[in-house]
Design a protein around this motif. Sequence first.
Motif, PDB file in Angstrom:
ATOM      1  N   PRO A 100     -13.261 -12.605   5.699  1.00 49.03           N
ATOM      2  CA  PRO A 100     -14.599 -12.132   4.524  1.00 49.03           C
ATOM      3  C   PRO A 100     -14.855 -13.130   4.338  1.00 49.03           C
ATOM      4  N   ALA A 101     -16.144 -13.282   3.500  1.00 46.28           N
ATOM      5  CA  ALA A 101     -16.833 -14.500   2.409  1.00 46.28           C
ATOM      6  C   ALA A 101     -18.131 -14.628   2.360  1.00 46.28           C
ATOM      7  N   ILE A 102     -18.487 -14.645   1.188  1.00 45.70           N
ATOM      8  CA  ILE A 102     -19.319 -14.358   0.922  1.00 45.70           C
ATOM      9  C   ILE A 102     -20.436 -15.344   1.476  1.00 45.70           C
ATOM     10  N   TYR A 103     -21.688 -14.656   1.664  1.00 44.48           N
ATOM     11  CA  TYR A 103     -22.376 -15.912   2.855  1.00 44.48           C
ATOM     12  C   TYR A 103     -24.052 -16.014   2.232  1.00 44.48           C
ATOM     13  N   ALA A 104     -24.847 -16.927   2.376  1.00 42.70           N
ATOM     14  CA  ALA A 104     -26.559 -17.226   1.987  1.00 42.70           C
ATOM     15  C   ALA A 104     -27.423 -16.386   2.825  1.00 42.70           C
ATOM     16  N   THR A 105     -27.962 -16.165   2.482  1.00 45.40           N
ATOM     17  CA  THR A 105     -29.816 -15.716   2.564  1.00 45.40           C
ATOM     18  C   THR A 105     -30.700 -16.779   2.804  1.00 45.40           C
ATOM     19  N   GLU A 106     -31.651 -15.908   2.808  1.00 45.54           N
ATOM     20  CA  GLU A 106     -32.935 -16.466   3.457  1.00 45.54           C
ATOM     21  C   GLU A 106     -33.210 -17.064   1.904  1.00 45.54           C
ATOM     22  N   ASP A 107     -32.750 -16.650   0.382  1.00 48.03           N
ATOM     23  CA  ASP A 107     -33.250 -16.266  -0.519  1.00 48.03           C
ATOM     24  C   ASP A 107     -32.350 -17.748  -1.474  1.00 48.03           C
ATOM     25  N   THR A 108     -31.325 -17.809  -0.924  1.00 46.79           N
ATOM     26  CA  THR A 108     -30.324 -18.551  -0.948  1.00 46.79           C
ATOM     27  C   THR A 108     -30.022 -20.037  -1.102  1.00 46.79           C
ATOM     28  N   LYS A 109     -29.740 -20.695  -2.654  1.00 44.95           N
ATOM     29  CA  LYS A 109     -29.453 -22.363  -2.411  1.00 44.95           C
ATOM     30  C   LYS A 109     -28.395 -22.749  -2.247  1.00 44.95           C
ATOM     31  N   ALA A 110     -27.837 -22.499  -0.600  1.00 42.75           N
ATOM     32  CA  ALA A 110     -25.947 -22.722  -0.296  1.00 42.75           C
ATOM     33  C   ALA A 110     -25.803 -24.604   0.358  1.00 42.75           C
ATOM     34  N   ASP A 111     -24.897 -24.694  -0.667  1.00 44.16           N
ATOM     35  CA  ASP A 111     -24.225 -26.191   0.372  1.00 44.16           C
ATOM     36  C   ASP A 111     -22.963 -25.959   0.239  1.00 44.16           C
ATOM     37  N   THR A 112     -21.782 -26.754   1.109  1.00 45.51           N
ATOM     38  CA  THR A 112     -20.787 -26.976   1.766  1.00 45.51           C
ATOM     39  C   THR A 112     -20.274 -28.461   1.056  1.00 45.51           C
ATOM     40  N   LEU A 113     -19.044 -28.053   0.662  1.00 46.12           N
ATOM     41  CA  LEU A 113     -18.281 -29.495   0.171  1.00 46.12           C
ATOM     42  C   LEU A 113     -17.134 -28.773   0.277  1.00 46.12           C
ATOM     43  N   ILE A 114     -16.149 -29.968   1.844  1.00 50.96           N
ATOM     44  CA  ILE A 114     -14.787 -30.041   2.316  1.00 50.96           C
ATOM     45  C   ILE A 114     -14.211 -31.073   1.891  1.00 50.96           C
ATOM     46  N   ILE A 115     -13.181 -31.089   0.446  1.00 55.26           N
ATOM     47  CA  ILE A 115     -12.904 -32.168   0.808  1.00 55.26           C
ATOM     48  C   ILE A 115     -11.263 -32.078   1.803  1.00 55.26           C
ATOM     49  N   THR A 116     -11.120 -32.606   2.386  1.00 56.90           N
ATOM     50  CA  THR A 116      -9.445 -33.491   2.775  1.00 56.90           C
ATOM     51  C   THR A 116      -8.377 -34.021   2.056  1.00 56.90           C
ATOM     52  N   LEU A 117      -7.725 -33.710   1.844  1.00 57.90           N
ATOM     53  CA  LEU A 117      -5.778 -34.096   1.700  1.00 57.90           C
ATOM     54  C   LEU A 117      -5.030 -34.246   2.302  1.00 57.90           C
ATOM     55  N   GLU A 118      -4.453 -35.771   2.545  1.00 54.03           N
ATOM     56  CA  GLU A 118      -3.626 -35.423   3.400  1.00 54.03           C
ATOM     57  C   GLU A 118      -2.395 -35.513   3.223  1.00 54.03           C
ATOM     58  N   ASP A 119      -0.812 -35.226   3.570  1.00 51.37           N
ATOM     59  CA  ASP A 119       0.086 -35.129   3.111  1.00 51.37           C
ATOM     60  C   ASP A 119       0.807 -36.586   3.992  1.00 51.37           C
ATOM     61  N   THR A 120       1.451 -36.635   2.771  1.00 54.07           N
ATOM     62  CA  THR A 120       2.063 -38.074   2.488  1.00 54.07           C
ATOM     63  C   THR A 120       3.353 -38.606   3.699  1.00 54.07           C
ATOM     64  N   ARG A 121       3.389 -38.082   4.034  1.00 51.39           N
ATOM     65  CA  ARG A 121       4.302 -37.801   5.402  1.00 51.39           C
ATOM     66  C   ARG A 121       3.980 -37.592   6.765  1.00 51.39           C
ATOM     67  N   HIS A 122       2.682 -37.763   6.629  1.00 46.79           N
ATOM     68  CA  HIS A 122       1.691 -37.603   7.667  1.00 46.79           C
ATOM     69  C   HIS A 122       1.812 -36.273   8.558  1.00 46.79           C
ATOM     70  N   CYS A 123       2.250 -35.067   8.348  1.00 52.81           N
ATOM     71  CA  CYS A 123       2.050 -34.131   9.044  1.00 52.81           C
ATOM     72  C   CYS A 123       1.494 -33.502   9.185  1.00 52.81           C
ATOM     73  N   PHE A 124      -0.007 -33.021   8.186  1.00 55.06           N
ATOM     74  CA  PHE A 124      -0.464 -32.178   7.799  1.00 55.06           C
ATOM     75  C   PHE A 124      -1.916 -32.165   7.209  1.00 55.06           C
TER      76      PHE A 124
END
Length: 729
Positions: free
Chosen positions: A122-146
Amino acid sequence: MAILLDDTKRIFTLQTDHSMYQMKADRYGVLLHTWFGNNGTSFDYSYLITYEDRGFSGNPYETENERTYSLDALPQEYPVYGSGDYRSTALKVRYPDGSNACELRYYSYQILNGKYSLPGLPAIYATEDTKADTLIITLEDTRHCFYVHIYYGVLENLDIITRAVCIENHCSDDLYFENIQSTCVDYLHGNFNFHTFYGRHVKERTHQKSPLQHGIQSIGSTRGTSSHQYNPFFILSEQDTTEDTGNCYGFSLLYSGDFSGLAEYDQYDQTRILLGIHPDNFYYCIKPGEKFYAPETAMAFSDCGLGNLSHIYHKAYRNNLCRGKYKTARRPILLNSWEGVYFDFDGDKLVQMAKDASELGVELFVMDDGWFGKRDLDVSGLGDWLVNEEKLGCTLGELSERIHKLGLQFGIWFEPECVNEDSNLYRAHPDWALQVPGKAPCRSRYQLVLDFSREDVRDYIFTHICQVLDSAKIEYLKWDFNRSISDIYSAKLPAKRQGEVAHRYILGLYDMLEKLIQRYPDILIEGCSGGGGRFDAGMLYYTPQIWCSDDTDAIERLSIQYGTSFGYPVSTMGSHVSKCPNEQTGRMTPLNTRATVAMSGTFGYELDVNQMSDEEKALVKAQIKEFKSYDSLIQNGNYYRLTDPSEAQSYHSWEFVAEDKSEALLCIVSLQIHPNGPGNYIKLKGLDPHSAYLIDGKKYPGDVLMNGGLLLPFAKAEYESFRIHITRC
């Protein structure tokens, strides 16, 4: 754009109408948390961070001789186990070589228009009246596994910021994760209270406020559900925060299974918040190339008290979490058969109940437990979803037709997740129940739990539910679950993956509910788990209302519904008028008061109408007519807690105010009667101070009612109640 980026300094600032959230990838690639609070000037809030040489707080290797830099003292966005941070952390991984020391560093970011969604969750969703944006920040494991992909949803005009996490394995070996939390927020300073909502069966979501002390204060569940005992919603507030003033922060997990939430007040008077899946029943294998999604957290900030924080959640959950036909539509007023007749019924008896109910204005008749298989008590038949036509004296289709001819809709009860050992299903498939080989299972209510982590089990139950729903005209389904989960073991998974069963179970539950919604979009589904044992934001995504508690006593319900209101809208609270003496407490409460309390919810009745007097029936008829006139105000208006029932002595009171402030409904329940007692006054909230309002034919300025208050009617008997309708002139 609600997401501001300073690419040079690697600062990410998220802004809603009234709140701001900020993080920064520092020179070593550590993602620091720098701000969560008022939406003020966009600035680099990392200036607040203290850098000191801390004894016994180690330093990352790449800092060389910089002894003032320690992860044990820095505010972080996603701290991990084994990094030199000895506080509670958000992630713990077991590498192929058996080690578990981990470090994460900033890798990349992505900004998207609109609100992200999560596969299978489940997740909150945006409707036509909703101002919404998404930020995805990616972190990397220093052993380069995930990779760790942290999702942020910024719902600007809802004043909600969401967080979720995706783990992606990009090495050539399996990785085992022992802990994956959805959310971490670090506060550099502050003197906070921790608001939690505890309870038990028939006494859910009691509000509790405790000052944070050094150490860890936590809530959680390992019962397989979010539980009656603790709710996956909590609030952090400054010490002087009230309903109307002060800073407070809400954290709500959109998840219905095992969860953990904690506040840690550390050695440097900093506070860390963590919320996510409980690690006790969690040990998850992510194979090369696979992704794992952790559930979403909805975060909110209010600088004007707990009441406003609740309003933020109420509006967001009502309009941007609940789905389908009934998310904002008026729900039908129902009569549920359970406390009226329990298992003792046949088709004729139910039709007679429905006939009397229809004459009073009831719109939906619900047949509760006992209509299927060999089911005259709760010891047998569960899992055999075949209509007992001998007991009903007709087919389900014929019963439904008789109910509909009375002008009523028809609803039905299911408990799809459980099975009795005395059932044809269990005799044929004992391995479909969660139980440990060689160990006698733990029974509860004479039930075992079906393994909903298995697709074949879900498919079988889904097919039989659909056969029942397709055999009659059914507009309502009550989905119940009447025990906690134990003996968590699936016959389908190998030994190394048994730690996945609890979470896979919840994913299976969500999968089945989603299929039902897609196949029957016009059916109103009410969630239930022995009342409020699974009253959480995750379930609201699938069931727009949840049975608030198996305790139907009106006075007990005051505190239950009060606590529930901090994080959940009134429109989601299943609440009924039941008979007296009450089945749970033996208390006698006036019928009018039972209605006052039940009206602060979805509203319905749970009793045998045939046993009511003509006078009582006339009252019910008037109550239903009154509720219909108030429905939009109650379900969609702003809800104000005017008193705390745990502190109130003479009365408890609450108020609904229309969004445009054109009307209000004041509800009062007398708790104690004192002879020759003083007058009781209540200050109203949410009115337009510049308008006049009419109460019982008399005009009052809005500011006078909010500042001077209103003299309440004198109660003539214990538990008497009043409903006062207030309209703008």
